[in-house]
Design an enzyme around this catalytic site. Structure first.
Site, PDB file in Angstrom:
ATOM      1  N   HIS A  37       0.834  -1.202   0.000  1.00  0.00           N
ATOM      2  CA  HIS A  37       0.000   0.000   0.000  1.00  0.00           C
ATOM      3  C   HIS A  37       0.874   1.261   0.000  1.00  0.00           C
ATOM      4  CE1 HIS A  37      -2.934  -2.803   2.250  1.00  0.00           C
ATOM      5  NE2 HIS A  37      -3.438  -2.622   1.039  1.00  0.00           N
ATOM      6  N   GLN A 153      -8.346  -7.610 -11.073  1.00  0.00           N
ATOM      7  CA  GLN A 153      -9.082  -6.432 -10.595  1.00  0.00           C
ATOM      8  C   GLN A 153      -8.692  -5.196 -11.395  1.00  0.00           C
ATOM      9  OE1 GLN A 153      -9.399  -5.558  -6.253  1.00  0.00           O
ATOM     10  NE2 GLN A 153      -7.966  -3.920  -6.659  1.00  0.00           N
TER      11      GLN A 153
END
Ligand code: AMP
Length: 288
Positions: A37, A153
């Site tokens: 992240h 995704q």
């Protein structure tokens, strides 16, 4: 850094930012932040005037038997990591405000969502695409950064952005890995220490296939077999799928051709934890 919980407040803040000609970049996560992240945030920070991070464990992308309840939610720690990463707005709504009573519209994803994660996790991608679209509407970003870790995704989001004429540039960030090659993931904390050691086989399997392709192998079935046999070498691993697709179209391939990029996709269960990973390659070339 300002923390916002209310979707309509987020939307009016974004509108004001746009009116002030701020370049808005967004990173969307489910929290339990890790190096993966942080690499997305770093990339976004370099480009953004204003950086928005969303943290939302989206109930609509979890199946009834999946880990929605036990998914880690270390909010205070996440908030301090976000602040240190230069986030301007941390948007962390509750499910009730994202899906109030009467909510009934959802995005229907296309063929790129059919196989692999889509086949194994029914409804997952529609739920994911719905929340991504909502976040795009709420934060009005010029740029959104997603990780290659979730390659399918990413392909679905690119397709949705194209099909709905969404005015947000999508950029992808490479997969961050631990020293033994395991892709960093919020779910890695579920692994016992023995499972953590075993989990290195995902990347070893990917590398095995990649080395064969670099040496000229073009038969996808043989590559899948080679990767699977490495993954099976660790006890307690159950393979959900290993597959090879065209990196652009996500179509399953049988024979690899020169001058195209392919992606090997891997999903493995180790004990009660499900891990996914992937890697790209081109015939006869070494790709990192
Ligand atoms: P998640 O919180 O797992 O939904 O992930 C949020 C974003 O971070 C997605 O775009 C992921 O693809 C990305 N991401 C997660 N893990 C990694 C990783 N190891 N390397 C790069 N990006 C990642």
């Amino acid at each position: 850094m300002r923390i916002i919980k209310d979707p309509s407040e987020m939307q009016s803040v974004s509108e004001k930012l746009r009116l002030r000609h701020q370049f808005i970049a967004i990173v969307m996560t489910m929290g339990a932040l890790h190096e993966g992240h942080l690499s997305l945030l770093k990339l976004a920070r370099e480009k953004a005037g204003t950086l928005i991070l969303t943290i939302f464990v989206n109930p609509r992308q979890f199946g009834p038997k999946e880990d929605f309840q036990r998914y880690p939610r270390p909010f205070e720690k996440d908030a301090s990591m976000a602040k240190a990463a230069g986030v301007d707005y941390l948007f962390a709504p509750e499910p009730e405000t994202m899906y109030p009573d009467g909510f009934e519209t959802r995005v229907s994803t296309g063929t790129v969502a059919d196989g692999f994660e889509g086949a194994t996790r029914p409804g997952h991608f529609d739920g994911m695409a719905t929340v991504v679209l909502k976040f795009l509407m709420l934060t009005k970003p010029h740029l959104a950064v997603f990780g290659e870790k979730d390659a399918q995704q990413l392909a679905i989001i690119r397709t949705m952005v194209r099909d709905f004429n969404i005015d947000t540039r999508i950029i992808e960030a490479p997969i961050m890995r631990e020293e033994d090659g395991l892709a960093t993931s919020s779910r890695n904390i579920y692994l016992s220490s023995i499972e953590r050691t075993q989990s290195a086989v995902l990347y070893r399997g990917i590398r095995e296939a990649r080395d064969l392709v670099a040496g000229g192998e073009t038969d996808a079935a043989r590559l899948v077999e080679a990767a699977e046999s490495v993954i099976r070498s660790a006890e307690d691993t159950v393979i959900d799928y290993v597959g090879i697709v065209d990196a652009e179209t996500f179509a399953v391939v049988e024979t690899l051709e020169r001058d195209r990029t392919y992606r090997i996709l891997v999903a493995v269960r180790i004990g009660s934890t499900r891990l996914i990973d992937n890697g790209t390659f081109r015939v006869g070339e070494t790709v990192n």
